[in-house]
Design a protein around this motif. Structure first.
Motif, mmCIF file in Angstrom:
data_model
loop_
_atom_site.group_PDB
_atom_site.id
_atom_site.type_symbol
_atom_site.label_atom_id
_atom_site.label_comp_id
_atom_site.label_asym_id
_atom_site.label_seq_id
_atom_site.Cartn_x
_atom_site.Cartn_y
_atom_site.Cartn_z
ATOM 1 N N ASP A 1 0.810 -1.216 0.000
ATOM 2 C CA ASP A 1 0.000 0.000 0.000
ATOM 3 C C ASP A 1 0.849 1.275 0.000
ATOM 4 O OD1 ASP A 1 -2.411 -1.439 0.030
ATOM 5 O OD2 ASP A 1 -2.288 -1.689 2.200
ATOM 6 N N LEU A 2 1.796 1.365 0.945
ATOM 7 C CA LEU A 2 2.582 2.592 1.046
ATOM 8 C C LEU A 2 3.694 2.661 -0.012
ATOM 9 C CD1 LEU A 2 3.046 3.246 4.882
ATOM 10 C CD2 LEU A 2 1.675 4.537 3.252
ATOM 11 N N TYR A 3 4.514 1.602 -0.077
ATOM 12 C CA TYR A 3 5.656 1.660 -0.987
ATOM 13 C C TYR A 3 5.229 1.555 -2.451
ATOM 14 C CZ TYR A 3 9.821 0.256 -3.548
ATOM 15 O OH TYR A 3 10.821 0.165 -4.481
ATOM 16 N N ALA A 4 4.515 0.478 -2.791
ATOM 17 C CA ALA A 4 4.204 0.226 -4.200
ATOM 18 C C ALA A 4 3.220 1.235 -4.787
ATOM 19 C CB ALA A 4 3.657 -1.193 -4.362
ATOM 20 N N ASN A 5 2.217 1.638 -4.001
ATOM 21 C CA ASN A 5 1.148 2.458 -4.567
ATOM 22 C C ASN A 5 1.194 3.932 -4.181
ATOM 23 O OD1 ASN A 5 -0.859 0.566 -6.024
ATOM 24 N ND2 ASN A 5 -0.360 -0.532 -4.145
ATOM 25 N N VAL A 6 2.011 4.289 -3.193
ATOM 26 C CA VAL A 6 2.093 5.699 -2.784
ATOM 27 C C VAL A 6 3.482 6.264 -3.064
ATOM 28 C CG1 VAL A 6 1.944 7.311 -0.849
ATOM 29 C CG2 VAL A 6 0.310 5.428 -1.037
ATOM 30 N N ILE A 7 4.523 5.636 -2.502
ATOM 31 C CA ILE A 7 5.881 6.160 -2.648
ATOM 32 C C ILE A 7 6.393 5.947 -4.070
ATOM 33 C CG2 ILE A 7 8.271 5.974 -1.836
ATOM 34 C CD1 ILE A 7 7.071 5.050 0.883
ATOM 35 N N ALA A 8 6.309 4.707 -4.570
ATOM 36 C CA ALA A 8 6.825 4.402 -5.912
ATOM 37 C C ALA A 8 5.770 4.579 -7.001
ATOM 38 C CB ALA A 8 7.368 2.969 -5.944
ATOM 39 N N LYS A 9 4.560 4.938 -6.633
ATOM 40 C CA LYS A 9 3.471 5.237 -7.579
ATOM 41 C C LYS A 9 3.218 4.113 -8.579
ATOM 42 C CE LYS A 9 4.220 10.187 -7.152
ATOM 43 N NZ LYS A 9 4.507 11.476 -7.817
ATOM 44 N N GLU A 10 3.058 2.881 -8.033
ATOM 45 C CA GLU A 10 2.652 1.714 -8.807
ATOM 46 C C GLU A 10 3.665 1.284 -9.863
ATOM 47 O OE1 GLU A 10 -1.450 1.817 -10.138
ATOM 48 O OE2 GLU A 10 -1.856 3.484 -8.801
ATOM 49 N N LYS A 11 4.938 1.675 -9.715
ATOM 50 C CA LYS A 11 5.930 1.320 -10.725
ATOM 51 C C LYS A 11 6.997 0.329 -10.272
ATOM 52 C CE LYS A 11 5.455 5.696 -13.184
ATOM 53 N NZ LYS A 11 6.114 6.944 -13.621
ATOM 54 N N PRO A 12 7.036 -0.092 -8.999
ATOM 55 C CA PRO A 12 8.131 -0.973 -8.582
ATOM 56 C C PRO A 12 7.952 -2.382 -9.117
ATOM 57 C CG PRO A 12 6.569 -0.776 -6.805
ATOM 58 C CD PRO A 12 6.099 0.152 -7.891
ATOM 59 N N SER A 13 9.075 -3.098 -9.214
ATOM 60 C CA SER A 13 9.006 -4.507 -9.592
ATOM 61 C C SER A 13 8.528 -5.324 -8.394
ATOM 62 C CB SER A 13 10.386 -4.990 -10.026
ATOM 63 O OG SER A 13 11.284 -4.952 -8.922
ATOM 64 N N GLU A 14 8.033 -6.541 -8.669
ATOM 65 C CA GLU A 14 7.617 -7.412 -7.572
ATOM 66 C C GLU A 14 8.786 -7.701 -6.643
ATOM 67 O OE1 GLU A 14 5.750 -11.008 -8.791
ATOM 68 O OE2 GLU A 14 3.798 -10.055 -9.126
ATOM 69 N N LYS A 15 9.975 -7.833 -7.218
ATOM 70 C CA LYS A 15 11.157 -8.154 -6.422
ATOM 71 C C LYS A 15 11.456 -7.051 -5.410
ATOM 72 C CE LYS A 15 15.955 -9.664 -6.898
ATOM 73 N NZ LYS A 15 17.073 -9.937 -7.865
ATOM 74 N N SER A 16 11.399 -5.795 -5.849
ATOM 75 C CA SER A 16 11.686 -4.691 -4.927
ATOM 76 C C SER A 16 10.585 -4.539 -3.893
ATOM 77 C CB SER A 16 11.865 -3.388 -5.709
ATOM 78 O OG SER A 16 10.653 -2.995 -6.330
ATOM 79 N N GLU A 17 9.334 -4.810 -4.283
ATOM 80 C CA GLU A 17 8.219 -4.718 -3.341
ATOM 81 C C GLU A 17 8.366 -5.759 -2.235
ATOM 82 O OE1 GLU A 17 3.363 -5.223 -3.366
ATOM 83 O OE2 GLU A 17 4.363 -4.533 -5.177
ATOM 84 N N LEU A 18 8.745 -6.973 -2.614
ATOM 85 C CA LEU A 18 8.919 -8.029 -1.614
ATOM 86 C C LEU A 18 10.110 -7.734 -0.708
ATOM 87 C CD1 LEU A 18 8.171 -11.227 -3.740
ATOM 88 C CD2 LEU A 18 6.682 -10.056 -2.120
ATOM 89 N N ARG A 19 11.148 -7.114 -1.264
ATOM 90 C CA ARG A 19 12.305 -6.743 -0.439
ATOM 91 C C ARG A 19 11.894 -5.712 0.619
ATOM 92 N NH1 ARG A 19 15.522 -5.792 -4.268
ATOM 93 N NH2 ARG A 19 15.253 -3.534 -4.418
ATOM 94 N N VAL A 20 11.072 -4.750 0.225
ATOM 95 C CA VAL A 20 10.581 -3.743 1.170
ATOM 96 C C VAL A 20 9.722 -4.404 2.241
ATOM 97 C CG1 VAL A 20 9.038 -1.754 1.418
ATOM 98 C CG2 VAL A 20 10.708 -1.810 -0.434
ATOM 99 N N ALA A 21 8.904 -5.383 1.866
ATOM 100 C CA ALA A 21 8.062 -6.085 2.845
ATOM 101 C C ALA A 21 8.918 -6.762 3.901
ATOM 102 C CB ALA A 21 7.188 -7.113 2.137
ATOM 103 N N ARG A 22 10.023 -7.331 3.477
ATOM 104 C CA ARG A 22 10.887 -8.029 4.439
ATOM 105 C C ARG A 22 11.570 -7.049 5.388
ATOM 106 N NH1 ARG A 22 11.706 -11.574 -0.464
ATOM 107 N NH2 ARG A 22 10.719 -13.537 0.120
ATOM 108 N N PHE A 23 12.016 -5.914 4.867
ATOM 109 C CA PHE A 23 12.606 -4.897 5.743
ATOM 110 C C PHE A 23 11.548 -4.317 6.691
ATOM 111 C CE2 PHE A 23 16.099 -4.531 2.525
ATOM 112 C CZ PHE A 23 17.151 -4.772 3.398
#
Length: 545
Positions: free
Chosen positions: A380-402
């Motif tokens: 919600d925050l990273y993929a759809n607000v900060i990165a504006k729906e443009k991140p790869s799945e890999k980077s999104e999952l990395r953010v989830a782990r952090f």
């Protein structure tokens, strides 16, 4: 710093048995996590387990999520100390599932993707709604995590034979580290299988202890209740309302506030809502809840035997281990008692088994909560607000782990000063926050055409802030010897649970925000959301590899 010796601590062999069982439970759950990590290939695998779980499997997992340390340790302890009033927690937690079944489960599965915010963002502006929903999800999850961490400290403190806050703090840190491992590597698939295994173990343990308690009283419930009321020292008052909340006006309002939070809170709990996305369709979501109601209902009936059995067979008076732990160790000590007593092998084995099951319960629930928070932050925050729906799945999952690491650290820090509170009571606070912040927005979004982005943001933040502020200025945090902060008193709000004030405020803020910030775009997509939520047209299906 004081220490309290308990019988188990005097037997090195018993302690070795306990440690061996603990190690076995942790090893099994870590193996499941490792296995699941090899299956995670997409975001749908990590967030929703590939949507591959059946209704029965997800029902077991929901039960595992819901039958937390609050249920197994907190409720039985409340009954042991307060009789009738303690059992009201069981009633509230169970009745709440009817709200989830009738109003939320199927509709949410059809209209969302990974998180609660997906359902809101379908017809609202993405950034403000997702930011608000993610904030609420993280706050509610942290409140719930506190209860599990406190349970872990109380449990292991009992088993090691000491009552040192420093030792319990170390246990809380250990549990936090384990949950971060589960979430970082296993994702939803690993967490779900851990919860399924844990639910089976917990039901088996509860059935065994219930059977042994009833056997002690020749399966005569009346004799059990009579012995409990007599041993409690409170007589008939133990079986009547009023021991916990009193019979004055403030106590009655506090009780009503608790009931309102319990009944409405489940349908707004993020870690329960996210489970509806792990099944292939809405029919399986509905069946999940039906399975959960059956399993959870049976378990909460058994809390009667666990709680009243502890009151009848254990010392629950002032200065006892049960009273000093606010009831949190009643179930493990009851297992020891019905197994033959503190000095028997049978008692030691049962205590170790039940403690291992309780520890597995805590590990599974904290993993589910941390996953929910991390998923909401990343999706919600990273993929759809900060990165504006443009991140790869890999980077999104990395953010989830952090995010899992960060949320785990915050929960550990807050849990340490909360060790003096009953676990079921702590969970009731999480329910109040969830019912105040999340439920109004979810229901308005599904059933009110005029509801819009402004209404959703006002509803979530208004309910969330009012609930949290009232908790901060309540006797929970300061003003009494059992408050989180002793030696200070800034408690101007008289109730222990804010639900009776904050839940109506959540709905009111939603109405005010809607009329003060008209948004035609939100209204225009209402019918599309309505059709989708009722029919499942366009809903996410199982992940395909």
């Amino acid at each position: 710093m004081t220490t309290l010796l308990v019988p188990l601590a005097t037997e090195p062999g018993n302690r070795a048995l306990t440690i061996a069982l603990f190690t076995a439970v942790v090893a099994v759950t870590l193996y499941i996590t490792w296995w699941a990590s090899r299956q995670n290939k997409t975001a749908a695998d990590y967030y929703a387990g590939g949507r591959s779980f059946t209704g029965a499997q997800n029902g077991l997992a929901i039960s595992g999520d819901y039958m937390s340390a609050a249920s197994f340790l907190g409720i039985s302890g409340s009954i042991a100390l307060y009789g009738y009033d303690g059992f009201l927690y069981s009633i509230g937690f169970l009745v709440a599932w009817l709200v989830a079944l009738l109003l939320v489960a199927e509709l949410l599965r059809n209209s969302g993707r990974f998180t609660m915010a997906d359902q809101l963002a379908f017809r609202m502006r993405q950034r403000p709604v997702r930011t608000a929903a993610a904030t609420s999800t993280i706050v509610v999850s942290i409140f719930y995590l506190l209860a599990q961490m406190v349970g872990a400290g109380a449990l292991v403190g009992l088993l090691l034979g000491v009552k040192s806050e420093g030792l319990k703090a170390g246990v809380i840190i250990l549990v936090g580290a384990l949950m971060i491992i589960y979430v970082t590597f296993g994702g939803m698939k690993g967490t779900t299988w851990v919860q399924i295994v844990k639910a089976v173990l917990l039901m088996a343990g509860a059935i065994l202890i219930t059977f042994l308690v009833l056997l002690k009283f020749h399966f005569n419930i009346s004799d059990l209740l009579g012995a409990a009321s007599a041993k409690s020292g409170k007589g008939e008052a133990f079986l009547q309302p009023g021991l916990l909340y009193g019979k004055d006006l403030t106590g009655q309002i506090d009780f009503l506030s608790l009931g309102l939070a319990l009944v409405l809170g489940t349908a707004g709990l993020p870690h329960i809502l996210i489970r509806f996305y792990t099944v292939p369709d809405s029919r399986a979501a509905r069946r999940s809840v039906q399975w959960a109601i059956g399993l959870i209902g049976a378990f909460y009936l058994m809390t009667l035997a666990l709680g009243f059995g502890a009151a009848a067979l254990l010392d629950t008076g002032k200065g006892s281990a049960v009273a000093e732990s606010k009831g949190n160790v009643a179930s493990p000590l009851l297992a020891e008692s019905v197994g033959g007593g503190a000095d028997s092998i049978g008692g030691a084995i049962l205590l170790a088994l039940i403690a291992a099951v309780a520890f597995a319960t805590i590990l599974a629930v904290v993993a589910g909560l941390t996953l929910t928070s991390a998923s909401s932050f990343a999706h919600d925050l990273y993929a759809n607000v900060i990165a504006k729906e443009k991140p790869s799945e890999k980077s999104e999952l990395r953010v989830a782990r952090f995010a899992a690491i960060g949320i785990g650290a915050v929960s550990i820090g807050l849990a340490i000063p909360a060790q003096k509170l009953n676990i079921a009571f702590l969970v009731a606070l999480a329910f109040a926050v969830a019912a105040s912040a999340n439920l109004p927005a979810l229901l308005f979004n599904l059933f009110w055409k005029k509801f819009n982005t402004s209404g959703a943001v006002w509803s979530i933040y208004g309910g969330l802030i009012s609930a949290v502020v009232l908790v901060i200025f309540s006797p929970v945090v300061s003003g009494t010897p059992t408050s989180m902060i002793t030696g200070a008193d800034f408690s101007w709000f008289p109730l222990s649970n804010p639900g009776i004030v904050s839940i109506p405020l959540g709905f009111l803020f939603g109405v005010l925000g809607t009329y003060l910030g008209r948004d035609k775009a939100s209204e225009s997509r209402y019918h599309e959301l309505s059709v989708r939520s009722l029919t499942g047209a366009g809903a996410e299906g199982p992940a395909k590899h």
